[in-house]
Design a protein around this motif. Structure first.
Motif, PDB file in Angstrom:
ATOM      1  N   ILE A 237       0.857  -1.177   0.000  1.00 54.83           N
ATOM      2  CA  ILE A 237       0.000   0.000   0.000  1.00 54.83           C
ATOM      3  C   ILE A 237       0.897   1.231   0.000  1.00 54.83           C
ATOM      4  O   ILE A 237       1.775   1.363   0.858  1.00 54.83           O
ATOM      5  N   THR A 238       0.683   2.113  -0.958  1.00 58.07           N
ATOM      6  CA  THR A 238       1.412   3.376  -0.988  1.00 58.07           C
ATOM      7  C   THR A 238       0.666   4.368  -0.115  1.00 58.07           C
ATOM      8  O   THR A 238      -0.511   4.645  -0.350  1.00 58.07           O
ATOM      9  N   ILE A 239       1.345   4.870   0.878  1.00 56.71           N
ATOM     10  CA  ILE A 239       0.733   5.809   1.816  1.00 56.71           C
ATOM     11  C   ILE A 239       0.754   7.219   1.231  1.00 56.71           C
ATOM     12  O   ILE A 239      -0.237   7.930   1.290  1.00 56.71           O
TER      13      ILE A 239
ATOM     14  N   ILE B 184      -9.790  -6.223   7.649  1.00 48.90           N
ATOM     15  CA  ILE B 184     -10.309  -5.235   6.705  1.00 48.90           C
ATOM     16  C   ILE B 184      -9.213  -4.900   5.701  1.00 48.90           C
ATOM     17  O   ILE B 184      -8.121  -4.508   6.078  1.00 48.90           O
ATOM     18  N   ASP B 185      -9.517  -5.069   4.416  1.00 53.18           N
ATOM     19  CA  ASP B 185      -8.563  -4.722   3.361  1.00 53.18           C
ATOM     20  C   ASP B 185      -8.771  -3.249   3.008  1.00 53.18           C
ATOM     21  O   ASP B 185      -9.799  -2.884   2.453  1.00 53.18           O
ATOM     22  N   PRO B 186      -7.812  -2.367   3.323  1.00 50.66           N
ATOM     23  CA  PRO B 186      -8.003  -0.932   3.083  1.00 50.66           C
ATOM     24  C   PRO B 186      -8.196  -0.588   1.607  1.00 50.66           C
ATOM     25  O   PRO B 186      -8.934   0.341   1.280  1.00 50.66           O
ATOM     26  N   ILE B 187      -7.569  -1.339   0.715  1.00 54.08           N
ATOM     27  CA  ILE B 187      -7.697  -1.057  -0.709  1.00 54.08           C
ATOM     28  C   ILE B 187      -9.113  -1.394  -1.178  1.00 54.08           C
ATOM     29  O   ILE B 187      -9.749  -0.603  -1.879  1.00 54.08           O
ATOM     30  N   ALA B 188      -9.612  -2.563  -0.793  1.00 55.18           N
ATOM     31  CA  ALA B 188     -10.971  -2.960  -1.169  1.00 55.18           C
ATOM     32  C   ALA B 188     -12.006  -2.037  -0.519  1.00 55.18           C
ATOM     33  O   ALA B 188     -13.017  -1.693  -1.138  1.00 55.18           O
ATOM     34  N   GLU B 189     -11.757  -1.632   0.709  1.00 55.32           N
ATOM     35  CA  GLU B 189     -12.667  -0.730   1.417  1.00 55.32           C
ATOM     36  C   GLU B 189     -12.744   0.627   0.713  1.00 55.32           C
ATOM     37  O   GLU B 189     -13.826   1.182   0.544  1.00 55.32           O
ATOM     38  N   ALA B 190     -11.606   1.153   0.276  1.00 55.93           N
ATOM     39  CA  ALA B 190     -11.588   2.437  -0.431  1.00 55.93           C
ATOM     40  C   ALA B 190     -12.323   2.320  -1.763  1.00 55.93           C
ATOM     41  O   ALA B 190     -13.052   3.241  -2.161  1.00 55.93           O
ATOM     42  N   GLU B 191     -12.154   1.193  -2.456  1.00 52.26           N
ATOM     43  CA  GLU B 191     -12.857   0.973  -3.721  1.00 52.26           C
ATOM     44  C   GLU B 191     -14.371   0.923  -3.503  1.00 52.26           C
ATOM     45  O   GLU B 191     -15.137   1.508  -4.271  1.00 52.26           O
ATOM     46  N   ARG B 192     -14.798   0.234  -2.455  1.00 54.42           N
ATOM     47  CA  ARG B 192     -16.220   0.173  -2.129  1.00 54.42           C
ATOM     48  C   ARG B 192     -16.790   1.562  -1.839  1.00 54.42           C
ATOM     49  O   ARG B 192     -17.898   1.904  -2.264  1.00 54.42           O
ATOM     50  N   GLN B 193     -16.033   2.367  -1.112  1.00 52.39           N
ATOM     51  CA  GLN B 193     -16.491   3.724  -0.792  1.00 52.39           C
ATOM     52  C   GLN B 193     -16.601   4.575  -2.052  1.00 52.39           C
ATOM     53  O   GLN B 193     -17.546   5.353  -2.194  1.00 52.39           O
TER      54      GLN B 193
ATOM     55  N   LEU C 285      -3.289   1.592   9.352  1.00 51.55           N
ATOM     56  CA  LEU C 285      -3.598   0.617   8.300  1.00 51.55           C
ATOM     57  C   LEU C 285      -3.333  -0.813   8.777  1.00 51.55           C
ATOM     58  O   LEU C 285      -4.101  -1.726   8.478  1.00 51.55           O
ATOM     59  N   LYS C 286      -2.241  -0.997   9.518  1.00 47.24           N
ATOM     60  CA  LYS C 286      -1.927  -2.331  10.044  1.00 47.24           C
ATOM     61  C   LYS C 286      -3.009  -2.821  10.998  1.00 47.24           C
ATOM     62  O   LYS C 286      -3.374  -4.004  10.980  1.00 47.24           O
ATOM     63  N   LEU C 287      -3.526  -1.929  11.824  1.00 46.19           N
ATOM     64  CA  LEU C 287      -4.585  -2.307  12.759  1.00 46.19           C
ATOM     65  C   LEU C 287      -5.833  -2.758  11.997  1.00 46.19           C
ATOM     66  O   LEU C 287      -6.474  -3.736  12.375  1.00 46.19           O
TER      67      LEU C 287
END
Length: 136
Positions: free
Chosen positions: A69-71, A98-107, A90-92
């Protein structure tokens, strides 16, 4: 090879050279400086552009493949402490499954649907009639 990431260390870091293989002795096009304090957190330097980006390499709970993940880019607006805090957050999330990349895509998808719905609600019956008469 890990070091404590500081702003001075990030700005001083340069890409190394290949030590073996067919490219031995040639400069690397990209190199990473990993942090000793926070596992999986580092800074990636691209030699051609000179861009420094903070990255996180970690596995989402229950998955086998690690995610990169690029911050954000150094000084644009991220500094080491800010990027480290974001990486920890992000680690938490990833430990919780929770996959932050998939979550951002869903949003993003949900926001696009809301905007489309708002656009449809703004359309009046008169506009629909005019459009119909124009394109009949």
């Amino acid at each position: 090879m890990g070091k404590k990431l500081t702003n001075a260390a990030v700005e001083k870091f340069t890409c190394g050279v290949f030590e073996k293989g067919k490219h031995k002795g040639k400069p690397k096009p990209q190199d990473t400086l990993w942090c000793e304090e926070l596992r999986g957190f580092g800074m990636r330097l691209t030699a051609s552009s000179g861009r420094r980006a903070y990255i996180l390499r970690y596995r989402v709970k229950g998955e086998h493949q690690p995610r990169f993940i690029t911050i954000g880019h150094h000084n644009d607006p991220w500094r080491v402490d800010d990027a480290r805090a974001e990486a920890l957050e992000l680690k938490l999330k990833m430990r919780a499954g929770i996959d932050p990349i998939a979550e951002a895509e869903r949003q993003r998808e949900q926001q696009a649907k809301v905007q489309a719905l708002q656009g449809a609600r703004k359309t009046t019956l008169h506009e629909v009639m005019e459009h119909y008469l124009e394109h009949k």
